[in-house]
Write a protein that holds these residues in place. Structure first.
Motif, mmCIF file in Angstrom:
data_model
loop_
_atom_site.group_PDB
_atom_site.id
_atom_site.type_symbol
_atom_site.label_atom_id
_atom_site.label_comp_id
_atom_site.label_asym_id
_atom_site.label_seq_id
_atom_site.Cartn_x
_atom_site.Cartn_y
_atom_site.Cartn_z
ATOM 1 N N VAL A 34 -4.072 -2.077 7.733
ATOM 2 C CA VAL A 34 -3.646 -1.009 6.826
ATOM 3 C C VAL A 34 -2.238 -0.532 7.179
ATOM 4 C CG1 VAL A 34 -4.096 1.382 6.117
ATOM 5 C CG2 VAL A 34 -5.961 -0.274 6.152
ATOM 6 N N VAL A 35 -1.963 -0.383 8.459
ATOM 7 C CA VAL A 35 -0.612 0.032 8.873
ATOM 8 C C VAL A 35 0.400 -1.050 8.464
ATOM 9 C CG1 VAL A 35 0.889 0.492 10.854
ATOM 10 C CG2 VAL A 35 -1.387 1.532 10.742
ATOM 11 N N ALA A 36 0.047 -2.299 8.658
ATOM 12 C CA ALA A 36 0.971 -3.398 8.362
ATOM 13 C C ALA A 36 1.309 -3.504 6.880
ATOM 14 C CB ALA A 36 0.385 -4.726 8.848
ATOM 15 N N VAL A 37 0.385 -3.152 6.013
ATOM 16 C CA VAL A 37 0.623 -3.301 4.572
ATOM 17 C C VAL A 37 1.036 -1.994 3.890
ATOM 18 C CG1 VAL A 37 -0.898 -5.309 4.401
ATOM 19 C CG2 VAL A 37 -1.796 -3.024 3.873
ATOM 20 N N SER A 38 1.193 -0.921 4.664
ATOM 21 C CA SER A 38 1.599 0.368 4.095
ATOM 22 C C SER A 38 3.112 0.436 3.956
ATOM 23 C CB SER A 38 1.099 1.520 4.968
ATOM 24 O OG SER A 38 -0.301 1.605 4.904
ATOM 25 N N GLN A 39 3.563 1.145 2.947
ATOM 26 C CA GLN A 39 4.988 1.268 2.634
ATOM 27 C C GLN A 39 5.564 2.556 3.208
ATOM 28 O OE1 GLN A 39 5.043 1.306 -1.640
ATOM 29 N NE2 GLN A 39 4.844 -0.900 -1.809
ATOM 30 N N PRO A 40 6.084 2.528 4.424
ATOM 31 C CA PRO A 40 6.628 3.760 4.999
ATOM 32 C C PRO A 40 7.892 4.226 4.299
ATOM 33 C CG PRO A 40 7.124 1.925 6.423
ATOM 34 C CD PRO A 40 6.221 1.406 5.341
ATOM 35 N N ASP A 41 8.644 3.301 3.692
ATOM 36 C CA ASP A 41 9.892 3.662 3.030
ATOM 37 C C ASP A 41 9.669 4.270 1.646
ATOM 38 O OD1 ASP A 41 8.913 1.120 2.340
ATOM 39 O OD2 ASP A 41 10.859 0.473 1.611
ATOM 40 N N GLN A 42 8.453 4.246 1.154
ATOM 41 C CA GLN A 42 8.149 4.806 -0.156
ATOM 42 C C GLN A 42 7.616 6.226 -0.080
ATOM 43 O OE1 GLN A 42 8.733 3.199 -3.106
ATOM 44 N NE2 GLN A 42 9.704 1.632 -1.859
ATOM 45 N N GLU A 43 7.725 6.838 1.074
ATOM 46 C CA GLU A 43 7.158 8.168 1.246
ATOM 47 C C GLU A 43 7.938 9.213 0.458
ATOM 48 O OE1 GLU A 43 7.926 10.415 4.995
ATOM 49 O OE2 GLU A 43 8.822 8.516 5.588
ATOM 50 N N THR A 44 7.264 10.272 0.149
ATOM 51 C CA THR A 44 7.929 11.441 -0.398
ATOM 52 C C THR A 44 8.154 12.382 0.757
ATOM 53 O OG1 THR A 44 5.810 12.479 -0.861
ATOM 54 C CG2 THR A 44 6.813 11.237 -2.647
ATOM 55 N N SER A 69 -5.191 13.597 7.840
ATOM 56 C CA SER A 69 -4.904 13.191 6.470
ATOM 57 C C SER A 69 -4.642 14.420 5.592
ATOM 58 C CB SER A 69 -6.060 12.373 5.887
ATOM 59 O OG SER A 69 -6.167 11.151 6.584
ATOM 60 N N MET A 70 -5.364 15.478 5.852
ATOM 61 C CA MET A 70 -5.154 16.703 5.081
ATOM 62 C C MET A 70 -3.818 17.365 5.401
ATOM 63 S SD MET A 70 -8.984 18.300 5.005
ATOM 64 C CE MET A 70 -8.574 19.502 3.737
ATOM 65 N N LEU A 71 -3.190 16.945 6.495
ATOM 66 C CA LEU A 71 -1.899 17.501 6.902
ATOM 67 C C LEU A 71 -0.726 16.557 6.631
ATOM 68 C CD1 LEU A 71 -2.942 19.044 10.343
ATOM 69 C CD2 LEU A 71 -2.664 20.223 8.147
ATOM 70 N N THR A 72 -1.006 15.375 6.087
ATOM 71 C CA THR A 72 0.028 14.362 5.869
ATOM 72 C C THR A 72 0.724 14.594 4.532
ATOM 73 O OG1 THR A 72 -1.123 12.734 7.209
ATOM 74 C CG2 THR A 72 0.431 11.876 5.600
ATOM 75 N N GLY A 73 2.016 14.326 4.511
ATOM 76 C CA GLY A 73 2.797 14.490 3.286
ATOM 77 C C GLY A 73 2.581 13.376 2.290
ATOM 78 N N LEU A 123 0.846 -1.200 0.000
ATOM 79 C CA LEU A 123 0.000 0.000 0.000
ATOM 80 C C LEU A 123 0.879 1.247 0.000
ATOM 81 C CD1 LEU A 123 -3.103 0.464 0.070
ATOM 82 C CD2 LEU A 123 -2.869 0.841 2.506
ATOM 83 N N THR A 124 0.957 1.912 -1.148
ATOM 84 C CA THR A 124 1.776 3.116 -1.261
ATOM 85 C C THR A 124 1.125 4.259 -0.482
ATOM 86 O OG1 THR A 124 0.608 3.930 -3.210
ATOM 87 C CG2 THR A 124 2.503 2.439 -3.600
ATOM 88 N N PRO A 125 1.888 5.290 -0.141
ATOM 89 C CA PRO A 125 1.278 6.435 0.539
ATOM 90 C C PRO A 125 0.101 7.035 -0.245
ATOM 91 C CG PRO A 125 3.645 6.556 0.742
ATOM 92 C CD PRO A 125 3.353 5.414 -0.206
ATOM 93 N N LYS A 126 0.204 7.062 -1.558
ATOM 94 C CA LYS A 126 -0.898 7.595 -2.373
ATOM 95 C C LYS A 126 -2.161 6.745 -2.202
ATOM 96 C CE LYS A 126 -1.940 9.250 -6.991
ATOM 97 N NZ LYS A 126 -1.415 9.482 -8.338
ATOM 98 N N MET A 127 -2.008 5.416 -2.263
ATOM 99 C CA MET A 127 -3.160 4.529 -2.059
ATOM 100 C C MET A 127 -3.651 4.619 -0.616
ATOM 101 S SD MET A 127 -2.370 1.108 -4.356
ATOM 102 C CE MET A 127 -1.076 0.536 -3.291
ATOM 103 N N HIS A 128 -2.720 4.743 0.336
ATOM 104 C CA HIS A 128 -3.090 4.875 1.741
ATOM 105 C C HIS A 128 -3.962 6.116 1.932
ATOM 106 C CE1 HIS A 128 -2.153 4.213 6.132
ATOM 107 N NE2 HIS A 128 -2.637 5.441 6.149
ATOM 108 N N GLY A 129 -3.638 7.187 1.225
ATOM 109 C CA GLY A 129 -4.445 8.403 1.311
ATOM 110 C C GLY A 129 -5.888 8.162 0.888
ATOM 111 N N LEU A 130 -6.064 7.412 -0.179
ATOM 112 C CA LEU A 130 -7.433 7.083 -0.617
ATOM 113 C C LEU A 130 -8.157 6.256 0.438
ATOM 114 C CD1 LEU A 130 -6.756 6.181 -4.365
ATOM 115 C CD2 LEU A 130 -7.868 8.256 -3.466
ATOM 116 N N VAL A 131 -7.434 5.286 1.024
ATOM 117 C CA VAL A 131 -8.017 4.456 2.082
ATOM 118 C C VAL A 131 -8.402 5.331 3.273
ATOM 119 C CG1 VAL A 131 -7.519 2.620 3.753
ATOM 120 C CG2 VAL A 131 -6.848 2.347 1.357
#
Length: 127
Positions: free
Chosen positions: A109-119, A53-57, A6-14
């Motif tokens: 959701v936290v377990a499948v999210s990619q924290p290392d792929q963040e911008t 979420s509106m404040l997350t990078g 789950l990329t940060p972009k997809m996480h945002g949609l979730v």
């Protein structure tokens, strides 16, 4: 096999879908029969999810100030809070099951999210 798909972009949609669910589901499911706190806690949690979420990078943020890894830490704390809410507030039946299901979903959701792929917060605001 990497379970962190789950990329940060997809996480945002979730996040935004989950926030909408937190606000809508108490009405649809009749949450709050064991305690009115069960009803209102979900709605307040939905508003809080929208706010941070509106404040997350990440891609769907309004003012990217919070790094995604911090966002994931907040999500983790929320999952723990959802798991403990039935015990702390005395929720029973559907109310308790609802919060335990929320907890499990957020942990997943936290377990499948990619924290290392963040911008970075700065580059997310430029996007």
């Amino acid at each position: 096999m990497n379970i962190r798909f789950l990329t940060p972009k997809m996480h945002g949609l979730v996040d935004y879908a989950a926030a909408a669910g937190l606000i809508i589901f108490p009405f649809v499911l009749g949450i709050g029969t064991s305690s009115p706190i069960a009803f209102w806690l979900s709605i307040v949690a939905g508003i809080v999810v929208i706010s941070y979420s509106m404040l997350t990078g990440y891609a769907y943020s309004a003012v990217p100030m919070v790094p995604f890894k911090i966002h994931l830490a907040i999500d983790f704390v929320a999952a723990v809070g959802f798991a403990l809410a039935p015990f702390v507030f005395g929720f029973a039946g559907l109310d308790a099951a609802y919060y335990w299901a929320l907890s499990g979903a957020v942990f997943l959701v936290v377990a499948v999210s990619q924290p290392d792929q963040e911008t970075s917060v700065r580059s997310a605001s430029a996007a």
